[in-house]
Design a protein around this motif. Structure first.
Motif, PDB file in Angstrom:
ATOM      1  N   ALA A 115       0.800  -1.225   0.000  1.00 53.48           N
ATOM      2  CA  ALA A 115       0.000   0.000   0.000  1.00 53.48           C
ATOM      3  C   ALA A 115       0.831   1.272   0.000  1.00 53.48           C
ATOM      4  N   ASP A 116       2.099   1.184   0.378  1.00 55.51           N
ATOM      5  CA  ASP A 116       2.960   2.358   0.501  1.00 55.51           C
ATOM      6  C   ASP A 116       3.872   2.458  -0.728  1.00 55.51           C
ATOM      7  N   ALA A 117       3.648   3.443  -1.554  1.00 55.57           N
ATOM      8  CA  ALA A 117       4.391   3.590  -2.813  1.00 55.57           C
ATOM      9  C   ALA A 117       5.862   3.923  -2.612  1.00 55.57           C
ATOM     10  N   GLN A 118       6.257   4.258  -1.401  1.00 55.08           N
ATOM     11  CA  GLN A 118       7.654   4.619  -1.139  1.00 55.08           C
ATOM     12  C   GLN A 118       8.405   3.556  -0.338  1.00 55.08           C
ATOM     13  N   ALA A 119       7.766   2.464   0.014  1.00 56.58           N
ATOM     14  CA  ALA A 119       8.345   1.484   0.944  1.00 56.58           C
ATOM     15  C   ALA A 119       9.136   0.389   0.240  1.00 56.58           C
ATOM     16  N   HIS A 120      10.073  -0.169   0.997  1.00 60.32           N
ATOM     17  CA  HIS A 120      10.739  -1.407   0.610  1.00 60.32           C
ATOM     18  C   HIS A 120       9.963  -2.540   1.258  1.00 60.32           C
ATOM     19  N   TYR A 121       9.397  -3.399   0.444  1.00 59.56           N
ATOM     20  CA  TYR A 121       8.719  -4.593   0.930  1.00 59.56           C
ATOM     21  C   TYR A 121       9.656  -5.776   0.748  1.00 59.56           C
ATOM     22  N   HIS A 122       9.765  -6.587   1.793  1.00 59.60           N
ATOM     23  CA  HIS A 122      10.599  -7.786   1.738  1.00 59.60           C
ATOM     24  C   HIS A 122       9.752  -8.945   2.239  1.00 59.60           C
ATOM     25  N   VAL A 123       9.572  -9.962   1.397  1.00 59.04           N
ATOM     26  CA  VAL A 123       8.718 -11.107   1.723  1.00 59.04           C
ATOM     27  C   VAL A 123       9.561 -12.379   1.643  1.00 59.04           C
ATOM     28  N   PRO A 124      10.142 -12.800   2.768  1.00 58.11           N
ATOM     29  CA  PRO A 124      10.953 -14.016   2.766  1.00 58.11           C
ATOM     30  C   PRO A 124      10.106 -15.271   2.960  1.00 58.11           C
ATOM     31  N   LEU A 125      10.676 -16.398   2.578  1.00 59.56           N
ATOM     32  CA  LEU A 125      10.057 -17.697   2.796  1.00 59.56           C
ATOM     33  C   LEU A 125      11.009 -18.531   3.633  1.00 59.56           C
ATOM     34  N   LEU A 126      10.522 -19.030   4.769  1.00 61.24           N
ATOM     35  CA  LEU A 126      11.268 -19.969   5.603  1.00 61.24           C
ATOM     36  C   LEU A 126      10.685 -21.343   5.306  1.00 61.24           C
ATOM     37  N   LEU A 127      11.500 -22.221   4.736  1.00 58.97           N
ATOM     38  CA  LEU A 127      11.018 -23.450   4.116  1.00 58.97           C
ATOM     39  C   LEU A 127      11.532 -24.698   4.821  1.00 58.97           C
ATOM     40  N   SER A 128      10.662 -25.689   4.963  1.00 63.00           N
ATOM     41  CA  SER A 128      11.038 -27.053   5.300  1.00 63.00           C
ATOM     42  C   SER A 128      10.136 -27.970   4.473  1.00 63.00           C
ATOM     43  N   PRO A 129      10.404 -29.266   4.420  1.00 58.39           N
ATOM     44  CA  PRO A 129       9.609 -30.133   3.537  1.00 58.39           C
ATOM     45  C   PRO A 129       8.120 -30.200   3.875  1.00 58.39           C
ATOM     46  N   TYR A 130       7.754 -29.914   5.136  1.00 58.33           N
ATOM     47  CA  TYR A 130       6.363 -30.062   5.539  1.00 58.33           C
ATOM     48  C   TYR A 130       5.771 -28.818   6.191  1.00 58.33           C
ATOM     49  N   GLY A 131       6.428 -27.689   5.989  1.00 55.18           N
ATOM     50  CA  GLY A 131       5.912 -26.450   6.538  1.00 55.18           C
ATOM     51  C   GLY A 131       6.706 -25.257   6.047  1.00 55.18           C
ATOM     52  N   TYR A 132       6.092 -24.087   6.188  1.00 56.11           N
ATOM     53  CA  TYR A 132       6.766 -22.850   5.810  1.00 56.11           C
ATOM     54  C   TYR A 132       6.162 -21.697   6.597  1.00 56.11           C
TER      55      TYR A 132
END
Length: 118
Positions: free
Chosen positions: A95-112
């Motif tokens: 929603a913020d046109a000036q922001a840095h968005y960072h969307v990481p994924l923490l992964l394992s075989p049966y969950g994230y």
């Protein structure tokens, strides 16, 4: 400065960055999805450049799809057919046109998990 979007993947089961995973970014409008970017994670589990650079950034709803199945098979973490986790979609809003968005994924075989990082 305009906003931008970055991501990375950490393999929490092995305790290391997840290299070689394809990621696709879609802009979502109602039921319509339009692919706007694609990248592959490097040795640090990151993309070499922002997945959505400042010059292309627009507020709205987006979806990252992490194609984790091949990585989980190649690293010997799963040989199920079908895999429990293969493609992982994460839908989020910016929603913020000036922001840095960072969307990481923490992964394992049966969950994230994910969160809005910095």
């Amino acid at each position: 400065m305009s906003g931008y979007l970055t991501t990375h993947i950490l393999d929490t089961a092995r305790g290391c960055p997840a290299e070689g995973i394809k990621i696709a970014l879609y802009h979502v409008s109602g039921n319509a999805h339009r692919k706007i970017a694609e990248a592959v994670t490097n040795a640090d589990g990151r993309t070499d450049a922002p997945i959505l650079a400042a010059d292309a950034f627009k507020t709205g709803t987006y979806e990252l799809i992490f194609f984790c199945g091949p990585y989980l098979r190649e690293t010997g973490q799963s040989d199920d057919d079908p895999l429990f986790l293969d493609q992982i979609p994460i839908r989020f809003g910016m929603a913020d046109a000036q922001a840095h968005y960072h969307v990481p994924l923490l992964l394992s075989p049966y969950g994230y998990s994910t969160y809005r990082g910095s």
